[in-house]
Design an enzyme around this catalytic site. Structure first.
Site, PDB file in Angstrom:
ATOM      1  N   LYS A  22       4.224   2.868  22.725  1.00  0.00           N
ATOM      2  CA  LYS A  22       4.721   1.989  21.636  1.00  0.00           C
ATOM      3  C   LYS A  22       6.226   2.210  21.447  1.00  0.00           C
ATOM      4  CE  LYS A  22       4.197   3.351  17.225  1.00  0.00           C
ATOM      5  NZ  LYS A  22       5.461   3.400  16.461  1.00  0.00           N
ATOM      6  N   ASN A  23       6.649   3.482  21.428  1.00  0.00           N
ATOM      7  CA  ASN A  23       8.046   3.782  21.094  1.00  0.00           C
ATOM      8  C   ASN A  23       9.001   3.618  22.269  1.00  0.00           C
ATOM      9  OD1 ASN A  23       7.156   4.149  18.530  1.00  0.00           O
ATOM     10  ND2 ASN A  23       7.242   6.376  18.567  1.00  0.00           N
ATOM     11  N   ARG A  92       9.737  -0.170  11.368  1.00  0.00           N
ATOM     12  CA  ARG A  92      11.003   0.554  11.393  1.00  0.00           C
ATOM     13  C   ARG A  92      11.896   0.015  12.502  1.00  0.00           C
ATOM     14  NH1 ARG A  92      14.692   3.939   8.860  1.00  0.00           N
ATOM     15  NH2 ARG A  92      15.829   5.116  10.438  1.00  0.00           N
ATOM     16  N   CYS A 116       6.413   3.524   8.666  1.00  0.00           N
ATOM     17  CA  CYS A 116       5.515   4.489   8.026  1.00  0.00           C
ATOM     18  C   CYS A 116       6.191   5.137   6.822  1.00  0.00           C
ATOM     19  CB  CYS A 116       5.144   5.589   9.013  1.00  0.00           C
ATOM     20  SG  CYS A 116       3.825   5.087  10.118  1.00  0.00           S
ATOM     21  N   ARG A 121      13.644   7.574   5.330  1.00  0.00           N
ATOM     22  CA  ARG A 121      13.989   6.757   6.510  1.00  0.00           C
ATOM     23  C   ARG A 121      15.384   6.115   6.364  1.00  0.00           C
ATOM     24  NH1 ARG A 121       9.129   5.646   9.297  1.00  0.00           N
ATOM     25  NH2 ARG A 121      10.338   5.907  11.212  1.00  0.00           N
ATOM     26  N   PRO A 122      16.421   6.911   6.099  1.00  0.00           N
ATOM     27  CA  PRO A 122      17.767   6.323   5.933  1.00  0.00           C
ATOM     28  C   PRO A 122      18.250   5.657   7.228  1.00  0.00           C
ATOM     29  CG  PRO A 122      17.913   8.699   6.113  1.00  0.00           C
ATOM     30  CD  PRO A 122      16.455   8.381   6.017  1.00  0.00           C
ATOM     31  N   ASP A 124      21.852   5.553   7.756  1.00  0.00           N
ATOM     32  CA  ASP A 124      23.295   5.856   7.772  1.00  0.00           C
ATOM     33  C   ASP A 124      23.817   6.153   9.177  1.00  0.00           C
ATOM     34  OD1 ASP A 124      21.551   8.152   7.346  1.00  0.00           O
ATOM     35  OD2 ASP A 124      23.378   9.322   7.424  1.00  0.00           O
ATOM     36  N   LEU A 125      23.014   6.797  10.014  1.00  0.00           N
ATOM     37  CA  LEU A 125      23.488   7.134  11.371  1.00  0.00           C
ATOM     38  C   LEU A 125      23.624   5.871  12.235  1.00  0.00           C
ATOM     39  CD1 LEU A 125      21.417  10.394  12.008  1.00  0.00           C
ATOM     40  CD2 LEU A 125      23.789  10.197  11.225  1.00  0.00           C
ATOM     41  N   ASP A 305       5.296  13.409  15.568  1.00  0.00           N
ATOM     42  CA  ASP A 305       4.244  12.385  15.631  1.00  0.00           C
ATOM     43  C   ASP A 305       2.888  12.969  16.016  1.00  0.00           C
ATOM     44  OD1 ASP A 305       6.356   9.700  16.922  1.00  0.00           O
ATOM     45  OD2 ASP A 305       6.181  10.658  14.967  1.00  0.00           O
ATOM     46  N   ARG A 397      -1.418   0.165  14.237  1.00  0.00           N
ATOM     47  CA  ARG A 397       0.001  -0.059  14.538  1.00  0.00           C
ATOM     48  C   ARG A 397       0.394   0.660  15.828  1.00  0.00           C
ATOM     49  NH1 ARG A 397       3.865   1.625  10.080  1.00  0.00           N
ATOM     50  NH2 ARG A 397       5.240   0.860  11.710  1.00  0.00           N
TER      51      ARG A 397
HETATM   52  C1  EPZ Z   1      11.414   7.305  15.860  1.00  0.00           C
HETATM   53  O1  EPZ Z   1      11.662   6.948  14.508  1.00  0.00           O
HETATM   54  C2  EPZ Z   1       9.950   6.974  16.098  1.00  0.00           C
HETATM   55  N1  EPZ Z   1       9.723   5.538  15.894  1.00  0.00           N
HETATM   56  C3  EPZ Z   1       9.071   7.772  15.126  1.00  0.00           C
HETATM   57  O2  EPZ Z   1       7.714   7.499  15.456  1.00  0.00           O
HETATM   58  C4  EPZ Z   1       9.345   9.256  15.340  1.00  0.00           C
HETATM   59  O3  EPZ Z   1       8.612   9.995  14.382  1.00  0.00           O
HETATM   60  C5  EPZ Z   1      10.845   9.551  15.168  1.00  0.00           C
HETATM   61  O4  EPZ Z   1      11.599   8.713  16.069  1.00  0.00           O
HETATM   62  C6  EPZ Z   1      11.178  10.997  15.472  1.00  0.00           C
HETATM   63  O5  EPZ Z   1      10.771  11.326  16.772  1.00  0.00           O
HETATM   64  C7  EPZ Z   1      10.077   4.672  16.882  1.00  0.00           C
HETATM   65  O6  EPZ Z   1      10.590   5.060  17.920  1.00  0.00           O
HETATM   66  C8  EPZ Z   1       9.811   3.225  16.620  1.00  0.00           C
HETATM   67  P1  EPZ Z   1      14.808   9.256  13.783  1.00  0.00           P
HETATM   68  P2  EPZ Z   1      13.191   6.935  13.955  1.00  0.00           P
HETATM   69  O7  EPZ Z   1      15.912   8.315  13.514  1.00  0.00           O
HETATM   70  O8  EPZ Z   1      14.102   6.430  14.996  1.00  0.00           O
HETATM   71  C9  EPZ Z   1      16.905  11.091   9.997  1.00  0.00           C
HETATM   72  C10 EPZ Z   1       5.485   6.874  15.076  1.00  0.00           C
HETATM   73  O9  EPZ Z   1       4.576   7.469  14.464  1.00  0.00           O
HETATM   74  N2  EPZ Z   1      17.789   9.912  10.054  1.00  0.00           N
HETATM   75  O10 EPZ Z   1      14.844  10.098  15.021  1.00  0.00           O
HETATM   76  O11 EPZ Z   1      13.172   6.278  12.623  1.00  0.00           O
HETATM   77  C11 EPZ Z   1      15.525  10.728   9.504  1.00  0.00           C
HETATM   78  O12 EPZ Z   1      15.480  10.714   8.092  1.00  0.00           O
HETATM   79  C12 EPZ Z   1       6.876   6.847  14.477  1.00  0.00           C
HETATM   80  O13 EPZ Z   1       5.347   6.305  16.193  1.00  0.00           O
HETATM   81  C13 EPZ Z   1      18.899   9.866   9.206  1.00  0.00           C
HETATM   82  O14 EPZ Z   1      19.139  10.789   8.426  1.00  0.00           O
HETATM   83  O15 EPZ Z   1      13.424   8.495  13.750  1.00  0.00           O
HETATM   84  C14 EPZ Z   1      14.664  11.805  10.074  1.00  0.00           C
HETATM   85  O16 EPZ Z   1      14.758  12.951   9.239  1.00  0.00           O
HETATM   86  C15 EPZ Z   1       6.955   7.475  13.110  1.00  0.00           C
HETATM   87  N3  EPZ Z   1      19.712   8.776   9.256  1.00  0.00           N
HETATM   88  C16 EPZ Z   1      15.350  12.147  11.395  1.00  0.00           C
HETATM   89  O17 EPZ Z   1      16.666  11.585  11.327  1.00  0.00           O
HETATM   90  C17 EPZ Z   1      19.471   7.738  10.120  1.00  0.00           C
HETATM   91  O18 EPZ Z   1      20.270   6.777  10.143  1.00  0.00           O
HETATM   92  C18 EPZ Z   1      14.629  11.581  12.613  1.00  0.00           C
HETATM   93  O19 EPZ Z   1      14.633  10.190  12.498  1.00  0.00           O
HETATM   94  C19 EPZ Z   1      18.341   7.798  10.959  1.00  0.00           C
HETATM   95  C20 EPZ Z   1      17.510   8.896  10.916  1.00  0.00           C
END
Ligand code: EPZ
Length: 418
Positions: A22-23, A92, A116, A121-122, A124-125, A305, A397
């Protein structure tokens, strides 16, 4: 809203084919809007999140069709760069439409993403990364407005190796003149898959899978036929299912190098695991030992995950386990439901302490999100008696009919349509 009705107490035995990730599919579908020809995605598993992403592409004017299990996307006719809230609020991954839209149209108007409910889920990055490439961004009335008239290559340093932000910035840089470097990039296998997809369309990306990714801008991306990687989280879910229920299961069409952290933990707890090319065989004949500490980290650390599924397993092991969730603030929602089934769990902020019990008991529980829903399915298979799981739409999902895969291995799960 569909429910699952599970008769517990069965072991799991047999083979199961792991579908495409999926991802990996979600960023690849987003990226396909940048192609000036036709993209064919083979073995496209239509999880509901993938179905929502296809709806987003069609909203933008792309033509999508599934023939057998190949998704065919013709984005040449796409002529919109706005994605309304009704589409973005469900997933997301709508946020990483920003990069492809500003690359293709020089503009984007995207409502805030959903996904989810596992933390704030900010974004900012994502915003800071795109601004580093000259994109002008205004956030107003729940929408993100992007103007990429001055889009250019640049250097981006991510404060945290965010998967989505890495993917968004990669895609924004692919057609930008010059060379872009992303430092502290996420290293997940899905990032490498996106690199390979982009390069198969004529892009020039290197370094994915490491913390430094280099993107040399090109003028166009041409048609391609592509098969994404298999889903390492589904593979991990089924390995944990067998570890909890007992039995012998072989995963097919998988890649064990994606699951080294999990395999190491399962072996520590007493599972016999054999690795052979694209097969993983797990065999469990006795009650497992608890794993004293499990800490979720960015890849290749233990994946967040699989945390809910692993927590479920620990409730049945011999001993005590401490689980620390470093990625998301509220990803222990499963514990209240597991306690209804007799689990012994204490949770404080990002830490869970689990004392193993001999058995769980069937109960009526509710899936709070995708992966904790999968954890409840594992609990139901192992519990004495009957379990009802409400709100299984969360599970759909990221698993395509999880009940079929597990029933083929010996589980007794009935989907009750409501
Ligand atoms: C991806 O989400 C995956 N989703 C998530 O899988 C997975 O849990 C996550 O990566 C971590 O491996 C998809 O790929 C569609 P992140 P993503 O940005 O991109 C912080 C599932 O169950 N952050 O790596 O949203 C955030 O708060 C889903 O399949 C910021 O601070 O994850 C978190 O603490 C759930 N600012 C950390 O980074 C930002 O702008 C990791 O988030 C973005 C993220």
């Amino acid at each position: 809203m569909d429910k699952f009705f599970i008769e517990g107490g069965t072991k799991l035995n047999g083979d199961v084919v792991i579908p495409t990730a999926k991802n990996a599919l979600l960023p690849i579908l987003a990226c396909s809007i940048m192609c000036d020809g036709v993209v064919e995605i083979e073995k496209c598993t239509t999880y509901t999140d993938v179905e929502y992403m296809i709806k987003i592409l069609e909203e933008l004017g792309a033509e999508c069709e599934i023939i057998d299990d190949t998704l065919i996307i013709n984005s040449s006719l796409a002529d919109k760069y706005a994605i309304p809230e009704e589409y973005t609020k469900r997933i997301r991954s709508s946020i990483f439409m920003l990069g492809p839209l500003v690359s293709r149209f020089g503009r984007a108007k995207v409502a805030y993403p959903g996904g989810c409910n596992i933390g704030a889920r900010p974004i900012d990055l994502h915003i800071k990364g795109l601004e580093s490439l000259g994109v002008k961004i205004v956030e107003r009335h729940g929408y993100i407005y992007c103007n990429a008239d001055n889009l250019s290559a640049g250097q981006v340093h991510l404060d945290f190796p965010s998967v989505g932000a890495t993917e968004n910035i990669m895609m924004a840089a692919v057609l930008a003149k010059g060379t872009t470097t992303i430092y502290n990039a996420a290293k997940e296998p899905e990032i490498e898959d996106l690199q390979n997809f982009i390069n198969a369309m004529g892009g020039k990306v290197s370094g994915a899978g490491t913390s430094t990714i280099v993107i040399e801008g090109v003028s166009r991306l041409h048609s391609v036929k592509y098969k994404p990687i298999s889903d390492r989280i589904i593979a991990g879910t089924y390995l944990i299912s067998c570890a909890a229920a007992g039995g012998k299961v072989t995963l097919l069409d998988t890649n064990h190098s994606f699951n080294t952290a999990l395999i190491s933990k399962l072996r520590q707890s007493g599972c016999k695991i054999k690795l052979n090319n694209d097969k993983i065989t797990i065999e469990v004949g006795c009650r497992l030992r608890s794993i004293s500490k499990i800490e979720t980290l960015p890849y290749p650390g233990f994946p967040t995950d699989l945390q809910s599924q692993m927590l479920t397993l620990q409730t049945l092991c011999r001993g005590n386990s401490m689980i620390i969730e470093n990625l998301f603030e509220t990803r222990f929602k499963i514990y209240t439901e597991l306690k209804k089934m007799g689990a012994d769990i204490l949770v404080k902020d990002r830490m869970a302490i689990v004392s193993g019990v001999k058995r769980l008991f069937g109960a009526s529980v509710t899936a709070p999100d995708l992966r904790s829903g999968a954890g409840l399915v594992i609990a139901g298979i192992c519990a004495e008696g009957y379990t009802t799981i409400n709100d299984v739409y969360h599970i759909d999902r990221g698993y395509l009919h999880i009940e079929n895969d597990l029933n083929n291995l010996g589980a007794r799960i009935t989907r009750v349509k409501e």
